[in-house]
Design a protein around this motif. Structure first.
Motif, PDB file in Angstrom:
ATOM      1  N   ARG A 116      85.137  32.719  50.077  1.00 55.77           N
ATOM      2  CA  ARG A 116      84.222  31.589  49.990  1.00 55.77           C
ATOM      3  C   ARG A 116      84.895  30.360  50.600  1.00 55.77           C
ATOM      4  O   ARG A 116      86.122  30.213  50.552  1.00 55.77           O
TER       5      ARG A 116
ATOM      6  N   LEU B 151      84.841  25.967  51.365  1.00 55.91           N
ATOM      7  CA  LEU B 151      84.374  24.609  51.106  1.00 55.91           C
ATOM      8  C   LEU B 151      84.621  23.771  52.353  1.00 55.91           C
ATOM      9  O   LEU B 151      85.754  23.708  52.852  1.00 55.91           O
TER      10      LEU B 151
ATOM     11  N   VAL C 126      80.736  17.499  48.913  1.00 54.94           N
ATOM     12  CA  VAL C 126      81.797  18.438  48.518  1.00 54.94           C
ATOM     13  C   VAL C 126      83.012  17.670  48.003  1.00 54.94           C
ATOM     14  O   VAL C 126      83.591  18.017  46.968  1.00 54.94           O
TER      15      VAL C 126
ATOM     16  N   ILE D 274      84.698  17.778  44.223  1.00 55.32           N
ATOM     17  CA  ILE D 274      86.113  18.090  44.010  1.00 55.32           C
ATOM     18  C   ILE D 274      86.757  17.018  43.128  1.00 55.32           C
ATOM     19  O   ILE D 274      87.541  17.320  42.223  1.00 55.32           O
TER      20      ILE D 274
ATOM     21  N   LEU E  73      84.415  25.537  41.743  1.00 53.22           N
ATOM     22  CA  LEU E  73      83.954  24.945  42.997  1.00 53.22           C
ATOM     23  C   LEU E  73      83.660  26.018  44.038  1.00 53.22           C
ATOM     24  O   LEU E  73      82.636  25.994  44.714  1.00 53.22           O
ATOM     25  N   PHE E  74      84.584  26.979  44.177  1.00 51.38           N
ATOM     26  CA  PHE E  74      84.402  28.025  45.185  1.00 51.38           C
ATOM     27  C   PHE E  74      83.293  29.012  44.780  1.00 51.38           C
ATOM     28  O   PHE E  74      82.654  29.619  45.637  1.00 51.38           O
TER      29      PHE E  74
ATOM     30  N   LEU F 210      78.045  24.652  46.291  1.00 52.86           N
ATOM     31  CA  LEU F 210      78.537  23.859  47.409  1.00 52.86           C
ATOM     32  C   LEU F 210      79.417  24.673  48.358  1.00 52.86           C
ATOM     33  O   LEU F 210      79.711  24.236  49.479  1.00 52.86           O
ATOM     34  N   ALA F 211      79.872  25.835  47.929  1.00 50.98           N
ATOM     35  CA  ALA F 211      80.686  26.705  48.781  1.00 50.98           C
ATOM     36  C   ALA F 211      79.782  27.689  49.519  1.00 50.98           C
ATOM     37  O   ALA F 211      78.714  28.072  49.041  1.00 50.98           O
TER      38      ALA F 211
END
Length: 865
Positions: free
Chosen positions: A833, A835, A842, A846, A855-856, A860-861
């Motif tokens: 994945r 970003l 993004v 973070i 996050l990953f 958004l990834a």
């Protein structure tokens, strides 16, 4: 100081001075003894740090907020007189405030009731041994054994005072503070053992703890690469308060470029006698190194040319004929070497016969300056504390069981010859070690010791056994390299950096290089204007603070004994010169002493002239000092002044960056250090790598596995290939994906070691800045232009994964225009994945995130394909 301290050196000096101040106060006010240690790896510059601390101890240091100790006396103690002499020379070389006469070598003729304040006295173990004239007649047991009670006070040679008397009298003088600095503090402490009242203490322990009526020295400072034994001895004796130990981060020393980046180990591929083969190879390396340094000096127009040295390390009981054959091989392979270019440092100090050659003795501390010596024959580690930065090649005839002796000698060879890293040139940033008696299995012991970076071996970024040299890919165009060299790399910020000091240093160098004539005067003038504007805006506050400086308030206590009541009457007195000077010095710490001085002159010249009326001008100077003292008490002045100084420094750097880039490496390094003098990450351009060594195999349990090779790397061997080791399966997968993208031209494996050719990104962890180095930079042709992409495979298993991601996000926000893409890739549930850090949403996510994994895995990834 004659040298500008590295950031880690400045931090260590600051921490050491805090300890010294606390220790002095404990002794003067509470009669309590204190001890602490300074731990720093080989090559960190421990003597330079000590010199800076001594300058502050004797003369004070406004920048470090440290007041001088007028009664300070320092004993510098080691177990080797030649090491003391080398230290004394280094202190003179580093300090411009400690005079030659203030460094006293204590000889046998020394005979004084007490030491003098403001001086450093050099003592060694031999001077305090029982048979030394300095101590004879002091030991009561010795007197009793020799003469009973007949002549208990008899001293040799009409000596009035033994050295122990001098130490005792100095300690007992209430106006003085005696500081003991132990060089190589792990030595002389004795081996840890069970307490035994009858066991005889070592000389060092007697100095620390006291003995025979002589009290222990009140302040003890141990300096070494390893201080565990010293710390244990202090703790077990229990007579000194243990202050916080000062520990220098080995990674920061490596970053500084003061020590070599790479150690290259050469060993035979098979069992047998390969002494002659490897001696020939070592000689070739000496020739190559000599040529490379000469070419570098010519290219840079350096007045100082490094003359490389080869060290032949032999067993303690060497065969003279074997050494003679090695020397014959060297001269056959390198006939240009003068016949009289060999010396030895054996313990017997006499000329030695090796084969048909007579080889003279040379003192270890003279080897570095004696450039006629090109081949040095040694046994063990030559001597503790000895170093020779121009020693570039070592051949060791030690057996495979002697790995400690080999690593100790290598530890003496890791200093960079020019005290800086050579940009992009691994050949000049490496040291070669050839081991004829080792094989692939036994050499792992040497590697293990080297990687520890403790007292038995030097710290180093890389140790390579099977390696090759890669150079710029001939297929890479100038356009590619121009983009590479324009990429911004961030530096690690410095704790306590002062913008005004940075500005004045920058102005001085710009003027020295003829880039901006009168830069210093111009910079001071701009800051004077800024201070004038501040004074106009805060006139009332400054006037109130000025009055506060000019008067000293207090209270008189009145006691009514009959009524048992107390009353307080306030009083005010005019401040004297000492009070005003103290207030001015505090202000000078805010503005910097140099700018405070010139601003005082600027203010005085508004109302008086030294040419017209010198007396009136002196009065104006006094008034101006009071004004500056009041200015320094206004809370808003610090942030305002720092911002103005920082703004002007950035303007200078932006306006004159092209001229700075055109300077020699030596001069560019000075500017690089000035740029780094900031509490925020600063950006510097990358340097094109001209030579780099890369490993070709991994060695484990005596077995070697060969790395895969890749094409289109910016650096390659003669076949256009680049060897690379990947720790995961998805790193080569990322490389494969990026190489298939439209327009791909080249890739760059970003070195994980510090250097001018390694792209760094600053990030915060535990309130301290660190540097992460993204794995890959790709160069792509788009619309006829070369653009760069950062693609960083991100390890989520690491504890600092989120902090590093935040650092990359901050970097992407600041430098979005330098790249087409900045992408972080991670493996989640078996899937890659990505970003895109160039997207604002993004970066915002973070900044607010609590988990990098989330996050990953989140929306958004994107899937990395």
């Amino acid at each position: 100081m004659k040298f500008t301290l590295k950031d880690y050196q400045r931090d260590a000096v600051r921490d050491a001075l805090v300890n010294l101040k606390d220790a002095r106060d404990d002794w003067q006010h509470k009669s309590r003894k204190s001890a602490f240690s300074l731990t720093a790896v080989t090559g960190a510059g421990k003597t330079v740090m000590a010199a800076a601390a001594f300058e502050a101890l004797f003369h004070g240091d406004d920048e470090l907020d440290f007041d001088a100790d007028p009664g300070a006396v320092v004993i510098w103690f080691s177990d080797d007189p030649s090491l003391n002499e080398q230290t004394r020379f280094r202190l003179m070389e580093a300090s411009d405030r400690i005079n030659h006469s203030d460094m006293v070598v204590v000889e046998n003729t020394f005979n004084q009731p007490r030491f003098q304040a403001g001086k450093i006295y050099f003592l060694n173990t031999q001077k305090l041994s029982k048979n030394s004239l300095l101590v004879r007649g002091h030991d009561p047991e010795e007197l009793q054994a020799k003469g009973g009670d007949l002549l208990p006070e008899t001293r040799p040679d009409l000596r009035a005072f033994t050295i122990w008397d001098t130490i005792q009298n100095t300690i007992e003088d209430p106006e003085m503070t005696l500081y003991l600095v132990l060089d190589e503090a792990h030595r002389g402490m004795g081996k840890p053992k069970a307490a035994d009242e009858n066991s005889k203490s070592t000389i060092v322990q007697r100095l620390i703890n006291g003995s025979g009526g002589v009290p222990g020295i009140p302040v003890v400072w141990g300096i070494s690469a390893t201080v565990e034994r010293f710390n244990q001895a202090i703790a077990s004796a229990g007579k000194h308060i243990r202050l916080p130990n000062v520990v220098v981060d080995a990674a920061k020393v490596q970053e500084s470029g003061l020590i070599k980046d790479t150690i290259l180990l050469d060993i035979p591929d098979e069992t047998g006698d390969f002494d002659t083969v490897l001696v020939r190879r070592a000689t070739d390396k000496l020739k190559e190194s000599t040529f490379a340094w000469a070419e570098y000096a010519k290219q840079q127009e350096e007045a100082r040319v490094v003359i490389p040295l080869m060290v032949l390390q032999v067993p303690n009981m060497p065969d003279p004929n074997e050494i003679g054959r090695a020397l014959d091989t060297i001269f056959e392979r390198y006939p240009e070497l003068p016949a009289a270019s060999v010396a030895h440092v054996f313990g017997d100090h006499t000329t030695q016969r090796f084969g048909n050659r007579d080889v003279p003795y040379i003192e270890p501390q003279r080897v570095q300056e004696s450039t006629w010596v090109r081949v040095l024959i040694a046994k063990d580690a030559i001597s503790t504390g000895w170093d020779c930065p121009r020693a570039e090649v070592m051949v060791s005839f030690r057996s495979a069981s002697d790995e400690t002796h080999i690593t100790q000698l290598l530890g003496r060879m890791v200093r960079s010859p020019l005290a800086r890293r050579i940009p992009g040139n691994d050949r000049l940033n490496a040291v070669d070690c050839l081991l004829p008696k080792f094989n692939k299995k036994t050499v792992e012991k040497v590697v293990d010791v080297l990687m520890k970076g403790d007292e038995s071996g030097p710290p180093t970024g890389r140790i390579l056994i099977d390696y090759l040299e890669v150079k710029p890919n001939p297929a890479a165009t100038d356009a590619v390299w121009q983009v590479f060299e324009s990429l911004p790399s961030q530096t690690r910020p410095q704790r306590g950096a002062k913008p005004a000091k940075r500005l004045t240093a920058l102005a001085h160098e710009l003027a020295s290089d003829g880039i901006l004539a009168g830069a210093g005067k111009f910079a001071h003038g701009k800051l004077h204007e800024a201070l004038d504007a501040f004074a106009a805006n805060y006139q009332d506050k400054i006037e109130a603070k000025r009055k506060a400086v000019m008067t000293v308030g207090g209270k008189t206590v009145k006691a009514d004994l009959k009524g048992k009541e107390k009353s307080f009457d306030e009083f005010w007195e005019d401040a004297d010169v000492a009070v005003i000077d103290d207030a001015y010095r505090r202000a000078a710490r805010v503005l910097s002493p140099d700018i405070a001085r010139t601003y005082v002159e600027h203010l005085a010249q508004k109302t008086a002239s030294i040419d017209d009326d010198p007396e009136e001008y002196l009065d104006a100077i006094t008034e101006a000092r009071v004004t500056v003292a009041g200015l320094g008490l206004v809370m808003e002045i610090g942030p305002y002044f720092d911002a103005k100084a920082d703004e002007l420094a950035k303007t200078f750097l932006a306006n004159y960056s092209a001229q700075i880039k055109a300077l020699s490496d030596d001069r560019k390094e000075i500017y690089r250090q000035i740029i780094e003098m900031s509490t925020d990450p600063q950006s510097v351009d990358l340097a094109k790598p001209e030579s780099r060594y890369e490993a070709t195999k991994a060695l484990e349990n005596g077995n070697a596995s060969t790395f895969s090779t890749w094409k289109n790397h910016l650096l390659c061997d003669k076949d256009g290939k680049y060897p690379a080791e990947f720790k995961s399966t998805w790193e080569p997968a990322v490389l494969d994906v990026e190489m298939k993208r439209p327009g791909f031209r080249f890739w760059y494996r970003n070195p994980q070691q510090p250097g001018q050719s390694s792209l760094g990104v600053a990030y915060m962890e535990d309130d301290e800045y660190k540097v992460v180095r993204p794995d890959f930079v790709f160069f792509v042709e788009q619309d006829g232009n070369v653009v760069a992409d950062i693609v960083d495979p991100h390890g989520l298993h690491l504890a600092d994964a989120l902090n590093k991601l935040r650092g990359l996000a901050s970097y992407a926000e600041k430098h979005a225009m330098a790249y087409r893409r900045i992408v972080s890739v991670a493996e989640i549930s078996g899937k890659l994945r990505a970003l895109d850090l160039t997207r604002a949403e993004v970066r915002a996510a973070i900044g607010a995130a609590k988990s990098a994994n989330a996050l990953f895995a989140g929306p958004l990834a994107d899937d990395y394909v």
